[in-house]
Write an enzyme that holds these catalytic residues in place. Structure first.
Site, short mmCIF file in Angstrom:
data_model
loop_
_atom_site.label_atom_id
_atom_site.label_comp_id
_atom_site.label_asym_id
_atom_site.label_seq_id
_atom_site.Cartn_x
_atom_site.Cartn_y
_atom_site.Cartn_z
N GLY A 361 -33.17 -42.70 17.37
CA GLY A 361 -34.11 -42.77 18.49
C GLY A 361 -33.73 -41.84 19.61
N MET A 363 -30.13 -39.16 21.09
CA MET A 363 -28.77 -38.64 20.92
C MET A 363 -28.28 -38.07 22.23
SD MET A 363 -26.11 -38.17 19.24
CE MET A 363 -24.65 -37.42 19.98
N ASN A 365 -26.14 -35.95 23.54
CA ASN A 365 -25.45 -34.68 23.79
C ASN A 365 -25.33 -34.43 25.29
OD1 ASN A 365 -25.76 -34.03 20.87
ND2 ASN A 365 -27.91 -33.81 21.45
N GLU A 397 -29.06 -43.63 26.66
CA GLU A 397 -28.53 -42.29 26.40
C GLU A 397 -27.94 -41.66 27.66
OE1 GLU A 397 -29.68 -42.85 22.48
OE2 GLU A 397 -28.22 -41.56 23.45
N HIS A 400 -24.42 -42.74 28.46
CA HIS A 400 -23.42 -42.06 27.64
C HIS A 400 -22.88 -40.80 28.32
CE1 HIS A 400 -23.16 -44.31 23.99
NE2 HIS A 400 -24.42 -44.15 23.64
N GLU A 419 -21.12 -47.46 22.15
CA GLU A 419 -22.45 -48.00 21.86
C GLU A 419 -22.66 -49.41 22.41
OE1 GLU A 419 -24.40 -45.95 21.16
OE2 GLU A 419 -23.31 -44.37 20.15
#
Length: 1005
Positions: A361, A363, A365, A397, A400, A419
Site C-alpha cells: 500500500g 513504501m 523511502n 509512511e 517512518h 512497523e
C-alpha cells in the site's frame, strides 16, 4: 582519506585475474522459472513492503545465513544508472568508498541478477593513481546467498579504498528492484514509468551493494532517462545535463549507451544523501505532474521557528486533480510528527508519488514515499472507508521518516520496531485528526483481531523473530509484526502515559539518529523517561509466542474475583509444556459503579499465574469489565453470572463501543476454540435484538458469515438456517433505515445502515436484493445520476452480480474496463473487479479467473479477487481451488518474483475451508512444491482449517438443537440458557488451568 603505506606495495597485485569457478554461474543468465520472491501483507495493511528471495526448500532456508562478512564496509556510494525502458537493459556503474576493517583477500557484497563486467580497486583519494583493474573472471557468484565475491590476488591490509564496479542488469519483471509500471502519459497513451522497490533486500537487484539495514552509507545518484520524464529520488535534483553520460563517477569505465538518440535523453544528478540503509534508496521517472505546498517542519531557525520543507504529491498528469486531499493531509501530518518526535524533518524535501503498480500500500523511502494510487486518489466520490485508510497510510509512511529511516532496526528480527510503531502512530494521529472516525474501534474489530487470531496458532512466531534464511525476511511482514506490534505499543503507552512514552521515544530518536537500534534500546529509553521497568514488563510479550486468556470467576455478593492466566490457543488444547509463560498483564478494571471513563478505571496489573482482588465498587457493582478500552492484548473468559450481566449492559448501551468489541470478539474466539458452546453466542445474539450500536451488529454479521462458511459444506439445513437468521436480524434494519441518509438521522443511523444493508444483501434478503439490482441497472444506464451513496457502491455491485440477472456480470466488467464513463473512483473501480468474483455461475467464475491472469488485472490485485471469490459463496471456493491447482504455474509466472504476493494468494485460496479432508488434501498437494516463500503462511492456513473443522465437529449437534428450539412457536431467548452455556465456559477454562497444574493434557471439548 589516503590509504595506508602498506597498500602501495600491492599496486600490481591487488586483484586476481585468474578465472574463478562460480558456484552458480552468472546470475544474469540464471533461469528464473523456479524463483519466487516475497512481498502487505499487509493487506492493505496497509500493510508495507517486503522483498525478493529465491525459493529454496524449507530445510535449506533454515540452514543458510545471508549476513555478509564485516571485513569490508561501505561509507558512500556514487551510482550511475541508465535504464532503457524499451529493451529493459540497465547499464550502470558504482564507486563505493569502503573501509577494509581487517586483512582480507576477498570482497563479498550483494548482487542479484547482475552481471559485473569490470572491477577496479584504487586508493580512496580520487586524485591518486589507480591501483589496478580486473575483468569479470575474478567474480564468484553465489545464487542462494545473492552475493558476488571479488577474489583478490593478494591480501589487503586495513585501509580505505574505492571499489569501482561496471555492471549490467535488466529491469525487473516483478514489482521489486527497479521495474516498469504502466500509466497513461500526457497524450492519453499507455507508457511506462521507472519505479524502485528495494525493501527488504532488493537494492542488490539494481546495483552491487551491502544490502543490510545496519550497513548504512551516504548515496550520490545520477540517472539517464527520457527527456520528457520527471526523475525523482530521495534528495533534490542538483543538476541536469542533456543526453547520456559517460558515468562521471567512474573514470576509466565508460558506460555511455548507444541504444538511444542522445537528443531524447537527459541525465539527472541528485544531491548527496545522509547516512541511510540501502532499502530506503528510491528512484521514480515518468511523465508526472504534481501539486505542492510548504510544511514548517524543517530545522529550527535562529528565531526558534521551523524552516520550510517543500512537499509535493506526484502523479500521472491526467490524475493530478485527485491528489489535493493527500497533499493537505501530508502538510498537516508532517507538522504533527515534528511536534511529537521533537526532531525536525531531516531532509530538504518530501515527495509522495502515486504508483499504479506497487507491491504494498505504501513504501517509506526517505524523502520519496511511494503509494498505490488508491491510497492517494481521494475525491468527493471516494468512499469514507477508503478516505480513512488513505489518511492512516500517509501517517504510517511519514512516521517512518523518523522511526525506521532516521533510526533503523539493526536487523530484520526487530522489524516490529519499524512497523508496529508506525501502525500505532498512524492510528493515534488519525484518531486525533478525525475523532469521529473512531479509528481505534476499527483497529479493535479488524487489525487487533487479525493479530490475536494469528498469534493463537502453534505456527505463530514471536514479535522478535529469528530470521532463518532469505525467504524468512519477507514473511515477517505480517499481522504479528504490524498489528501485534501496534497492540503492544498501545498497551505500553497507555500504562506509562502518553507523555512519558513519547518522552522516551524522543530520547530514543535523539540517541540513535542516522544509526541503528534494537528493541532493548527502545526499552532503555522508555525506562529512563518513565522510571518503570519496561524491559522486564515487555520481555515475554516480544520474545515469546502467544498471549494469555484471563479466566474470571466473580462473586458479586462478596465483591471479590479470582483471576487466572493461561496461554490461549485457537485449537483450545494447550498442553502444560506450551503453557509455561506468565505474562505481565495490565487489567484495567471497571464496573457499573465506577464507569469506564479512563480517570475511573482501576489500573491494576497481574504478574502471577493467579490473583484474587476486590471488585471495583464492591458488592454494589452490577457488572465488571476487564481490559477496559480493550487496550490489553489478551482474551477474557468471564464466569456465568458475569457474562450474563455484561450482555444485559450491552443491550442497555451502558458500555462504550471499544469495550463491546472486546467482549463480543472474545466470546466469538472462545466459541470457535471450544471454551464455550456456539449456542451461548447465539443466545447473546438474540438478546441483542434491540441493541442500536452498529459495532454489535458488525461483529454479529461477521460471526454469522464465518459460521456459514464453516457449516455450509457439511450441513445443508444449518446453512439455510444461518442465512435465515441473518436475514431476520439485518433485513428489517436495512429496510427501515433505507439506502439514503435522511434529515433526522443521527451518526448511529448512518453507521448501522452501512452495516445492515451489506449483511442483509449477503444473506439474500429479497427486498434488499431487489433494490440493489434496481439501483445497479439505473446507475449502469445513467452513470451521471447519483442513484446511491458512494459508500454503498461495493454492496450494490456485489449483490447485483451474486443475486441479479447474469448480464450484470458483463456490466461490472464493462465498468472496470471503462471506469471513466461511470466516473468511478479508484476504489470503486476495484469494487467492480471484485464484484466479478461474486458470481455464482461456474462459467463466469472460470472466466474471472482467466481474466485475472491477463494484463487487465494488476498482479498486486490477484489475491483480492481470489478473496472475494472464496468468501462470496460456499461453492465458489471449490471452483477456485481446482482452477488454482491446474494453473498454479501460470499464477506463479504472472506474479513474477513477488513471492509475498504468492503467499497472500495461497492463504486466500485455501483459507476458508473447514474440513479435515480439505486440510489433508491441501497438505498433500503442496508436499512436492517449493514453499519457502510461504512456509509460515501455509501452516497457519492449515491450522485455521483444522480449528474450524473441530468447531463444526464439536458443536454441530449444539447448533442443530438451538435452531430447533428457536423454530418452536413462541420461542424466545432465555437468560438461563446463556448462564448455562457460560457456566460450561468457566468450567472449561478452570479445567484447563487445573490440567496445566497437574501436568495433564488440557483438551477443552
Amino acid at each position: 582519506m589516503a590509504l595506508s603505506p602498506d597498500i602501495s606495495a600491492l599496486a600490481d597485485a591487488a586483484l586476481s585475474t585468474e578465472p574463478v569457478t562460480a558456484s552458480s554461474g552468472n546470475l544474469a543468465k540464471q533461469t528464473t522459472q523456479n524463483a519466487y520472491f516475497d512481498a502487505d501483507i499487509i493487506s492493505d495493511i496497509d500493510s508495507e513492503a517486503s522483498a525478493t528471495a529465491s525459493v529454496v526448500s524449507g530445510s535449506v532456508a533454515e540452514a543458510i545465513s545471508d549476513r555478509l562478512p564485516t571485513t569490508v564496509t561501505p561509507t558512500h556510494y556514487d551510482i550511475y544508472l541508465h535504464p532503457d525502458i524499451d529493451s529493459g537493459i540497465v547499464t550502470g556503474s558504482v564507486t563505493i568508498d569502503a573501509i577494509i576493517n581487517e586483512p582480507t583477500s576477498v570482497i563479498t557484497l550483494h548482487a542479484k541478477a547482475i552481471t559485473i563486467d569490470k572491477v577496479m580497486l584504487r586508493k580512496s583519494d580520487r586524485q591518486e593513481q589507480q591501483l589496478c583493474t580486473t575483468d569479470a573472471h575474478a567474480i564468484e557468484y553465489t545464487e542462494h546467498m545473492e552475493t558476488a565475491t571479488i577474489h583478490l590476488r593478494a591480501e589487503l591490509p586495513p585501509s580505505n579504498v574505492q571499489i569501482v564496479i561496471d555492471f549490467t542488469n535488466r529491469l525487473s519483471e516483478s514489482m521489486y528492484g527497479m521495474y516498469r509500471s504502466k500509466y497513461k502519459d500526457r497524450g492519453g497513451r499507455w507508457a511506462s514509468m521507472i519505479v524502485t522497490q528495494f525493501q527488504a533486500k532488493c537494492a542488490r537487484m539494481a546495483f552491487p551493494c551491502w544490502d543490510e539495514p545496519a550497513i548504512k552509507a551516504e548515496f550520490s545518484l545520477a540517472i539517464t532517462v527520457p527527456a520528457s520524464h520527471t526523475a525523482l529520488s530521495n534528495m533534490p535534483v542538483q543538476r541536469t545535463t542533456p543526453g547520456t553520460t559517460a558515468a562521471k563517477s567512474t573514470p576509466g569505465l565508460s558506460r555511455e549507451s548507444n541504444t538511444c538518440d542522445k537528443g531524447t535523453l537527459k541525465t539527472v544528478y541528485f544531491a548527496r544523501s545522509p547516512r541511510m540503509s540501502t532499502y530506503l534508496l528510491a528512484i521514480v521517472s515518468g511523465e508526472l505532474d504534481f501539486v505542492e505546498g510548504v510544511s514548517m517542519s524543517g530545522p529550527l531557525r535562529a528565531n526558534g521557528k521551523h524552516s520550510p520543507v517543500a512537499c509535493r504529491v506526484y502523479t500521472a498528469a491526467a490524475d493530478v486533480d485527485k491528489v489535493q486531499f493527500s497533499l493537505d493531509t501530508t502538510l498537516r501530518v508532517l507538522e504533527r510528527l515534528v511536534d511529537m518526535f521533537g526532531v525536525a524533518y531531516p531532509l530538504p524535501k518530501l515527495d509522495l508519488v502515486a504508483v499504479p503498480e506497487l507491491e504494498a500500500g505504501g513504501m517509506e523511502n526517505w524523502g520519496l514515499v511511494l503509494f498505490r494510487t488508491v491510497r492517494l486518489f481521494i475525491t468527493k466520490r471516494t468512499s469514507l472507508w477508503i478516505r480513512q485508510k488513505a489518511v492512516y497510510v500517509i501517517v504510517h509512511e511519514l512516521s517512518h521518516q523518523w522511526f525506521g529511516n532516521l533510526v533503523t532496526m539493526a536487523w530484520w528480527d526487530d522489524l516490529w520496531l519499524n512497523e508496529g510503531f508506525a501502525t500505532w502512530i498512524g492510528i493515534h494521529i488519525t484518531d486525533q485528526m478525525y475523532p469521529e472516525w473512531k479509528r481505534w474501534c476499527h483497529f479493535a474489530i479488524e487489525d487487533r483481531q487479525a493479530a490475536l487470531s494469528a498469534d493463537s496458532l502453534r505456527s505463530s512466531h514471536a514479535i522478535q523473530v529469528a530470521i532463518k534464511g532469505t525467504a524468512d525476511i519477507d514473511q515477517v511482514f505480517d499481522s504479528i509484526t504490524y498489528y501485534k506490534g501496534c497492540a503492544l505499543i498501545r498497551m505500553l503507552s497507555a500504562h506509562l502515559g502518553i507523555d512519558a512514552f513519547m518522552a522516551g521515544v524522543r530520547h530514543y530518536l535523539a540517541a540513535h539518529q542516522y544509526d541503528t537500534a534494537t528493541t532493548q534500546d527502545l526499552w532503555l529509553a522508555l525506562e529512563s523517561a518513565s522510571g518503570e521497568q519496561v524491559s522486564a514488563m515487555m520481555h515475554s510479550w516480544t520474545t515469546q509466542v502467544g498471549y494469555p486468556m484471563i479466566a474470571v470467576d466473580i462473586d458479586f455478593d462478596a465483591g471479590f474475583m479470582l483471576l487466572r492466566q493461561n496461554r490461549y490457543l485457537h485449537s483450545g488444547d494447550c498442553s502444560p509444556e506450551e503453557d509455561c509463560v506468565v505474562w505481565w498483564v495490565p487489567l484495567a478494571l471497571a464496573s457499573s459503579t465506577t464507569g469506564t471513563q479512563p480517570a475511573n478505571v482501576k489500573n491494576k496489573t497481574m504478574q502471577s499465574r493467579e490473583a484474587r482482588m476486590p471488585v471495583p465498587g464492591g458488592s454494589a457493582a452490577a457488572w465488571v469489565k476487564l481490559n477496559c478500552s480493550n487496550i490489553g492484548l489478551y482474551r477474557v473468559c468471564y464466569s456465568p453470572g458475569a457474562l450474563v450481566r455484561l450482555a444485559a449492559a450491552i443491550t442497555r448501551s451502558e458500555l462504550g463501543a471499544v469495550d463491546v468489541i472486546g467482549i463480543l470478539n472474545d466470546t466469538v474466539a472462545l466459541v470457535v476454540s471450544g471454551y464455550m458452546r456456539t449456542s451461548v453466542l447465539l443466545d447473546m445474539i438474540d438478546t441483542f435484538q434491540a441493541a442500536s450500536e452498529h459495532i454489535v451488529w458488525q461483529i454479529i454479521g461477521s460471526f454469522l458469515e464465518r459460521m456459514y462458511l464453516t457449516w455450509a459444506e457439511q450441513d445443508e439445513p444449518a446453512r439455510l438456517q444461518i442465512c435465515e437468521l441473518s436475514r431476520s436480524l439485518f433485513g428489517p434494519k436495512a429496510v427501515s433505515l433505507g439506502w439514503i441518509s435522511r434529515a433526522g438521522d443521527g451518526p448511529l443511523d448512518a453507521r448501522l445502515r452501512a452495516v445492515s444493508i451489506p449483511k442483509a444483501g449477503w444473506a439474500g434478503h429479497p427486498a434488499v436484493v431487489e433494490q440493489a439490482c434496481c439501483l445497479f441497472s439505473e446507475f449502469y444506464a445513467q452513470p451521471k445520476a447519483k442513484w446511491f451513496e458512494h459508500d454503498f457502491t461495493s454492496t450494490v455491485f456485489e449483490i447485483a452480480v451474486r443475486s441479479g440477472p447474469p448480464a450484470n456480470y458483463r456490466c461490472v466488467r464493462d465498468m472496470y474496463e471503462h471506469s471513466e464513463r461511470w466516473r468511478l473512483s479508484e476504489d470503486h473501480r476495484m469494487a467492480a473487479l471484485c464484484a466479478m468474483a461474486c458470481s455464482t455461475d461456474k462459467t463466469q467464475i472460470l472466466g474471472t479467473l482467466e481474466y485475472v491472469l491477463t494484463d487487465s488485472v494488476l498482479p498486486q490485485d490477484m489475491h483480492i479477487v481470489f478473496g472475494c471469490m472464496a468468501t462470496s459463496d460456499h461453492c465458489s471456493k471449490h471452483v477456485l481451488w481446482r482452477w488454482f491447482c491446474q494453473n498454479y504455474q501460470r499464477v506463479v509466472d504472472r506474479l513474477g518474483d513477488c513471492s509475498t504476493l504468492l503467499g497472500h494468494v495461497v492463504s486466500t485460496v485455501i483459507g476458508d475451508y473447514a474440513t479435515e479432508h480439505m486440510a489433508a488434501l491441501i497438505e498433500r498437494w503442496f508436499a512436492d512444491k517449493p514453499t519457502a516463500a510461504f512456509d509460515r503462511t501455509l501452516p497457519q492456513s492449515l491450522e485455521f482449517i483444522r480449528v474450524r473443522a473441530a468447531w463444526y465437529t464439536r458443536d454441530q449437534s449444539d447448533v442443530r438443537q438451538w435452531f430447533e428450539k428457536r423454530s418452536r412457536p413462541g420461542a424466545m431467548p432465555w437468560p438461563g440458557s446463556l448462564a448455562e452455556g457460560a457456566a460450561a465456559a468457566m468450567a472449561t477454562a478452570m479445567a484447563m488451568s487445573k490440567a496445566s497444574e497437574a501436568g495433564e493434557s488440557s483438551c477443552c471439548k
